[in-house]
Scaffold this motif. Sequence first.
Motif, PDB file in Angstrom:
ATOM      1  N   GLY A 184       0.821  -1.213   0.000  1.00 28.06           N
ATOM      2  CA  GLY A 184       0.000   0.000   0.000  1.00 28.06           C
ATOM      3  C   GLY A 184       0.851   1.257   0.000  1.00 28.06           C
ATOM      4  O   GLY A 184       0.551   2.224  -0.711  1.00 28.06           O
ATOM      5  N   GLN A 185       1.922   1.257   0.774  1.00 28.57           N
ATOM      6  CA  GLN A 185       2.826   2.408   0.805  1.00 28.57           C
ATOM      7  C   GLN A 185       3.477   2.629  -0.550  1.00 28.57           C
ATOM      8  O   GLN A 185       3.556   3.747  -1.038  1.00 28.57           O
ATOM      9  CB  GLN A 185       3.921   2.209   1.860  1.00 28.57           C
ATOM     10  N   VAL A 186       3.948   1.569  -1.169  1.00 25.71           N
ATOM     11  CA  VAL A 186       4.614   1.679  -2.467  1.00 25.71           C
ATOM     12  C   VAL A 186       3.635   2.197  -3.521  1.00 25.71           C
ATOM     13  O   VAL A 186       3.993   3.017  -4.361  1.00 25.71           O
ATOM     14  CB  VAL A 186       5.215   0.318  -2.880  1.00 25.71           C
ATOM     15  N   ARG A 187       2.405   1.733  -3.457  1.00 27.39           N
ATOM     16  CA  ARG A 187       1.406   2.122  -4.467  1.00 27.39           C
ATOM     17  C   ARG A 187       0.914   3.556  -4.304  1.00 27.39           C
ATOM     18  O   ARG A 187       0.538   4.189  -5.280  1.00 27.39           O
ATOM     19  CB  ARG A 187       0.203   1.183  -4.389  1.00 27.39           C
ATOM     20  N   HIS A 188       0.891   4.061  -3.066  1.00 26.31           N
ATOM     21  CA  HIS A 188       0.212   5.329  -2.817  1.00 26.31           C
ATOM     22  C   HIS A 188       1.111   6.455  -2.318  1.00 26.31           C
ATOM     23  O   HIS A 188       0.614   7.551  -2.037  1.00 26.31           O
ATOM     24  CB  HIS A 188      -0.937   5.119  -1.832  1.00 26.31           C
ATOM     25  N   ASP A 189       2.395   6.229  -2.213  1.00 22.91           N
ATOM     26  CA  ASP A 189       3.283   7.299  -1.753  1.00 22.91           C
ATOM     27  C   ASP A 189       4.585   7.222  -2.519  1.00 22.91           C
ATOM     28  O   ASP A 189       5.179   6.162  -2.617  1.00 22.91           O
ATOM     29  CB  ASP A 189       3.537   7.185  -0.244  1.00 22.91           C
ATOM     30  N   HIS A 190       5.034   8.338  -3.043  1.00 25.43           N
ATOM     31  CA  HIS A 190       6.245   8.372  -3.863  1.00 25.43           C
ATOM     32  C   HIS A 190       7.529   8.263  -3.047  1.00 25.43           C
ATOM     33  O   HIS A 190       8.575   7.987  -3.582  1.00 25.43           O
ATOM     34  CB  HIS A 190       6.280   9.661  -4.694  1.00 25.43           C
ATOM     35  N   ARG A 191       7.431   8.495  -1.739  1.00 27.04           N
ATOM     36  CA  ARG A 191       8.638   8.409  -0.909  1.00 27.04           C
ATOM     37  C   ARG A 191       8.963   6.952  -0.638  1.00 27.04           C
ATOM     38  O   ARG A 191       8.091   6.171  -0.300  1.00 27.04           O
ATOM     39  CB  ARG A 191       8.433   9.181   0.394  1.00 27.04           C
ATOM     40  N   ASP A 192      10.216   6.618  -0.757  1.00 25.55           N
ATOM     41  CA  ASP A 192      10.652   5.236  -0.624  1.00 25.55           C
ATOM     42  C   ASP A 192      11.636   5.147   0.536  1.00 25.55           C
ATOM     43  O   ASP A 192      12.841   5.225   0.332  1.00 25.55           O
ATOM     44  CB  ASP A 192      11.290   4.774  -1.940  1.00 25.55           C
ATOM     45  N   LEU A 193      11.116   5.014   1.745  1.00 19.58           N
ATOM     46  CA  LEU A 193      11.965   4.955   2.927  1.00 19.58           C
ATOM     47  C   LEU A 193      12.505   3.549   3.133  1.00 19.58           C
ATOM     48  O   LEU A 193      11.791   2.560   2.932  1.00 19.58           O
ATOM     49  CB  LEU A 193      11.186   5.364   4.177  1.00 19.58           C
ATOM     50  N   THR A 194      13.764   3.481   3.556  1.00 17.43           N
ATOM     51  CA  THR A 194      14.332   2.193   3.943  1.00 17.43           C
ATOM     52  C   THR A 194      13.762   1.818   5.307  1.00 17.43           C
ATOM     53  O   THR A 194      13.169   2.649   6.018  1.00 17.43           O
ATOM     54  CB  THR A 194      15.864   2.264   4.052  1.00 17.43           C
ATOM     55  N   LEU A 195      13.965   0.588   5.699  1.00 14.06           N
ATOM     56  CA  LEU A 195      13.505   0.142   7.009  1.00 14.06           C
ATOM     57  C   LEU A 195      14.190   0.961   8.117  1.00 14.06           C
ATOM     58  O   LEU A 195      13.549   1.358   9.092  1.00 14.06           O
ATOM     59  CB  LEU A 195      13.782  -1.349   7.185  1.00 14.06           C
ATOM     60  N   ARG A 196      15.472   1.252   7.942  1.00 10.88           N
ATOM     61  CA  ARG A 196      16.199   2.056   8.923  1.00 10.88           C
ATOM     62  C   ARG A 196      15.607   3.467   9.010  1.00 10.88           C
ATOM     63  O   ARG A 196      15.394   4.009  10.087  1.00 10.88           O
ATOM     64  CB  ARG A 196      17.678   2.125   8.567  1.00 10.88           C
ATOM     65  N   GLN A 197      15.331   4.076   7.854  1.00 12.76           N
ATOM     66  CA  GLN A 197      14.738   5.419   7.857  1.00 12.76           C
ATOM     67  C   GLN A 197      13.366   5.406   8.529  1.00 12.76           C
ATOM     68  O   GLN A 197      13.036   6.314   9.293  1.00 12.76           O
ATOM     69  CB  GLN A 197      14.614   5.953   6.427  1.00 12.76           C
ATOM     70  N   MET A 198      12.587   4.372   8.271  1.00 10.94           N
ATOM     71  CA  MET A 198      11.269   4.267   8.905  1.00 10.94           C
ATOM     72  C   MET A 198      11.411   4.131  10.418  1.00 10.94           C
ATOM     73  O   MET A 198      10.664   4.749  11.182  1.00 10.94           O
ATOM     74  CB  MET A 198      10.486   3.085   8.327  1.00 10.94           C
ATOM     75  N   ALA A 199      12.373   3.338  10.865  1.00 11.20           N
ATOM     76  CA  ALA A 199      12.591   3.184  12.308  1.00 11.20           C
ATOM     77  C   ALA A 199      12.974   4.521  12.943  1.00 11.20           C
ATOM     78  O   ALA A 199      12.495   4.865  14.030  1.00 11.20           O
ATOM     79  CB  ALA A 199      13.673   2.133  12.569  1.00 11.20           C
ATOM     80  N   ILE A 200      13.819   5.274  12.273  1.00 10.12           N
ATOM     81  CA  ILE A 200      14.222   6.596  12.773  1.00 10.12           C
ATOM     82  C   ILE A 200      13.017   7.525  12.816  1.00 10.12           C
ATOM     83  O   ILE A 200      12.780   8.223  13.812  1.00 10.12           O
ATOM     84  CB  ILE A 200      15.353   7.186  11.906  1.00 10.12           C
ATOM     85  N   LEU A 201      12.237   7.542  11.747  1.00  7.13           N
ATOM     86  CA  LEU A 201      11.074   8.417  11.681  1.00  7.13           C
ATOM     87  C   LEU A 201      10.071   8.078  12.780  1.00  7.13           C
ATOM     88  O   LEU A 201       9.556   8.967  13.465  1.00  7.13           O
ATOM     89  CB  LEU A 201      10.416   8.310  10.302  1.00  7.13           C
ATOM     90  N   LEU A 202       9.808   6.804  12.980  1.00  8.07           N
ATOM     91  CA  LEU A 202       8.886   6.389  14.043  1.00  8.07           C
ATOM     92  C   LEU A 202       9.429   6.769  15.420  1.00  8.07           C
ATOM     93  O   LEU A 202       8.671   7.205  16.291  1.00  8.07           O
ATOM     94  CB  LEU A 202       8.608   4.891  13.952  1.00  8.07           C
ATOM     95  N   GLU A 203      10.712   6.627  15.628  1.00  9.92           N
ATOM     96  CA  GLU A 203      11.331   7.030  16.898  1.00  9.92           C
ATOM     97  C   GLU A 203      11.112   8.523  17.143  1.00  9.92           C
ATOM     98  O   GLU A 203      10.747   8.937  18.245  1.00  9.92           O
ATOM     99  CB  GLU A 203      12.825   6.699  16.878  1.00  9.92           C
ATOM    100  N   ILE A 204      11.310   9.329  16.114  1.00  8.25           N
ATOM    101  CA  ILE A 204      11.164  10.781  16.244  1.00  8.25           C
ATOM    102  C   ILE A 204       9.719  11.165  16.557  1.00  8.25           C
ATOM    103  O   ILE A 204       9.471  12.076  17.352  1.00  8.25           O
ATOM    104  CB  ILE A 204      11.655  11.483  14.960  1.00  8.25           C
ATOM    105  N   TYR A 205       8.768  10.489  15.953  1.00  6.64           N
ATOM    106  CA  TYR A 205       7.363  10.868  16.107  1.00  6.64           C
ATOM    107  C   TYR A 205       6.649  10.174  17.263  1.00  6.64           C
ATOM    108  O   TYR A 205       5.678  10.721  17.781  1.00  6.64           O
ATOM    109  CB  TYR A 205       6.604  10.641  14.797  1.00  6.64           C
ATOM    110  N   LEU A 206       7.105   8.996  17.667  1.00  2.75           N
ATOM    111  CA  LEU A 206       6.395   8.261  18.718  1.00  2.75           C
ATOM    112  C   LEU A 206       7.014   8.414  20.103  1.00  2.75           C
ATOM    113  O   LEU A 206       6.339   8.176  21.102  1.00  2.75           O
ATOM    114  CB  LEU A 206       6.309   6.775  18.351  1.00  2.75           C
ATOM    115  N   VAL A 207       8.263   8.792  20.150  1.00  3.90           N
ATOM    116  CA  VAL A 207       8.947   8.984  21.436  1.00  3.90           C
ATOM    117  C   VAL A 207       9.071  10.490  21.671  1.00  3.90           C
ATOM    118  O   VAL A 207       9.492  11.215  20.763  1.00  3.90           O
ATOM    119  CB  VAL A 207      10.335   8.304  21.420  1.00  3.90           C
ATOM    120  N   PRO A 208       8.685  10.956  22.852  1.00  4.53           N
ATOM    121  CA  PRO A 208       8.718  12.406  23.093  1.00  4.53           C
ATOM    122  C   PRO A 208      10.110  13.006  22.856  1.00  4.53           C
ATOM    123  O   PRO A 208      11.122  12.385  23.161  1.00  4.53           O
ATOM    124  CB  PRO A 208       8.321  12.536  24.569  1.00  4.53           C
TER     125      PRO A 208
END
Length: 116
Positions: free
Chosen positions: A20-44
């Motif tokens: 779903g992400q690949v089909r509907h979003d042009h950004r192609d995050l690696t698993l590491r980038q996704m982990a970093i992004l989630l850390e930034i947004y989910l941890v205060p």
Amino acid sequence: MSVELSPSQALGLWHRVALGQVRHDHRDLTLRQMAILLEIYLVPPPHTVRGLAATLGVTKAVITRALDTMGAMGLVTRERDAIDRRNVVIKRTVDGALYLEKLGDLVIDQGRKLNM
């Protein structure tokens, strides 16, 4: 609400979300980038390059490269810490919050389809 998934169901959910992400979003995050992004947004905050490197168990250079890419995508910004100029503070962006909100909606949607 707790849902028990078998390993193959969990992987199937992850697979459908990734598709779903690949089909509907042009950004192609690696698993590491996704982990970093989630850390930034989910941890205060605050989040620093040094802190993210320690949390993920990688070098500061790895975090910097990932942040370069995510910054170019508009998902995060960086600023020098006003108190300690050696530190770089990572900031959330509206685009990053919207990206993760849509991802969360996709996970919920695909999870509901799994329980049909």
